[in-house]
Design an enzyme around this catalytic site. Structure first.
Site, short mmCIF file in Angstrom:
data_model
loop_
_atom_site.label_atom_id
_atom_site.label_comp_id
_atom_site.label_asym_id
_atom_site.label_seq_id
_atom_site.Cartn_x
_atom_site.Cartn_y
_atom_site.Cartn_z
N PRO A 34 71.40 1.80 79.01
CG PRO A 34 69.79 1.80 77.35
CD PRO A 34 70.95 1.01 77.85
CG ASN A 35 67.66 6.06 80.19
OD1 ASN A 35 67.99 7.23 79.99
ND2 ASN A 35 67.02 5.33 79.29
NE ARG A 55 65.41 4.91 84.30
CZ ARG A 55 65.61 3.73 83.73
NH1 ARG A 55 66.64 3.00 84.09
NH2 ARG A 55 64.78 3.29 82.83
CE1 TYR A 59 63.96 0.06 86.52
CE2 TYR A 59 63.41 2.36 86.12
CZ TYR A 59 63.40 1.03 85.72
OH TYR A 59 62.83 0.67 84.52
CG ASN A 81 69.99 -3.67 84.16
OD1 ASN A 81 69.27 -3.75 83.16
ND2 ASN A 81 69.55 -3.19 85.31
CB ALA A 119 65.36 0.34 77.04
CG HIS A 133 62.76 -4.92 76.86
ND1 HIS A 133 62.60 -6.01 77.69
CD2 HIS A 133 63.00 -3.86 77.69
CE1 HIS A 133 62.71 -5.62 78.95
NE2 HIS A 133 62.95 -4.32 78.98
CD GLU A 168 67.96 -10.92 80.86
OE1 GLU A 168 67.89 -12.17 80.65
OE2 GLU A 168 67.14 -10.11 80.40
CG HIS A 210 66.14 -6.99 83.89
ND1 HIS A 210 66.51 -6.02 82.99
CD2 HIS A 210 66.23 -8.18 83.24
CE1 HIS A 210 66.79 -6.61 81.84
NE2 HIS A 210 66.65 -7.92 81.97
CB ILE A 211 66.52 -2.80 89.31
CG1 ILE A 211 68.04 -2.61 89.21
CG2 ILE A 211 65.98 -2.23 90.62
CD1 ILE A 211 68.47 -1.17 88.99
NE ARG A 225 58.60 -1.86 84.68
CZ ARG A 225 59.60 -1.02 84.40
NH1 ARG A 225 60.86 -1.42 84.57
NH2 ARG A 225 59.34 0.20 83.95
C1 DQA Z 1 65.53 -2.52 83.72
C2 DQA Z 1 64.17 -2.87 83.09
C3 DQA Z 1 64.08 -2.34 81.68
O1 DQA Z 1 62.81 -2.66 81.11
C4 DQA Z 1 64.21 -0.84 81.67
O2 DQA Z 1 64.22 -0.35 80.35
C5 DQA Z 1 65.40 -0.36 82.42
C6 DQA Z 1 65.80 -1.04 83.64
C7 DQA Z 1 65.61 -2.96 85.19
O3 DQA Z 1 66.72 -2.99 85.70
O4 DQA Z 1 64.58 -3.19 85.82
O5 DQA Z 1 66.01 0.65 82.07
O6 DQA Z 1 66.53 -3.23 83.00
#
Ligand code: DQA
Length: 138
Positions: A9-10, A17, A22, A71, A74, A77, A95, A97-98, A104
């Site tokens: 998502p997102n 964003r 990011y 990726n 959210a 978690h 897995e 994550h950017i 965080r």
């Molecule tokens: C993310 C980190 C997550 O906590 C967050 O919800 C994201 C992006 C990252 O790529 O850093 O949407 O997965």
């Protein structure tokens, strides 16, 4: 070699964003630059904002790809369903994550999916995706 990148998502908003977290690159920019460097790798891409879609993508990809780069955003978690899907399939999942999720907010420091992935890459900006491709190319 065939690799599937799945974004949660997102992440369709990458490049627009929260740029300080990011970065400015869209996912298309990121994948294009990886494809240029790794011409021997076929990269497919799927994205959804919906948890069940991500479960379906993982199940459908099983044994049709050499590796999956996930990726889960959210859902990383929160999602036992995605963790279970990773455990249920045979194709290895990395897995990514950017941002560095461990640096965080408290709620981002836990990943429910890590234990079922072959490994995790977090905090290298858009290069996190390339590092995961590099792993599959070793
Ligand atoms: C993310 C980190 C997550 O906590 C967050 O919800 C994201 C992006 C990252 O790529 O850093 O949407 O997965």
């Amino acid at each position: 070699m065939k690799i599937l990148v799945i974004n949660g998502p997102n992440l369709n908003l990458l490049g627009k964003r929260e740029i300080s977290l990011y970065g400015k690159q869209s996912i298309e920019d990121i994948l294009q630059s990886i494809s240029k460097k790794y011409s021997c790798i076929m990269l497919d891409y799927l994205q959804s904002n919906i948890e069940g879609d991500l479960v379906n993508y993982l199940q459908d990809a099983d044994q049709n790809y050499d590796g999956i780069i996930l990726n889960a955003a959210a859902y990383t978690h929160t999602s036992i369903a995605i963790a279970d899907a990773i455990a249920a399939i045979q194709t290895p999942v990395v897995e990514v994550h950017i941002s560095n999720i461990f640096g965080r907010e408290q709620e981002r420091k836990t990943s429910l999916i890590s234990a079922n992935c072959i490994g995790s890459i977090s905090g290298f900006g858009p290069a996190s995706y390339e590092l995961a491709v590099h792993f599959f190319n070793l």
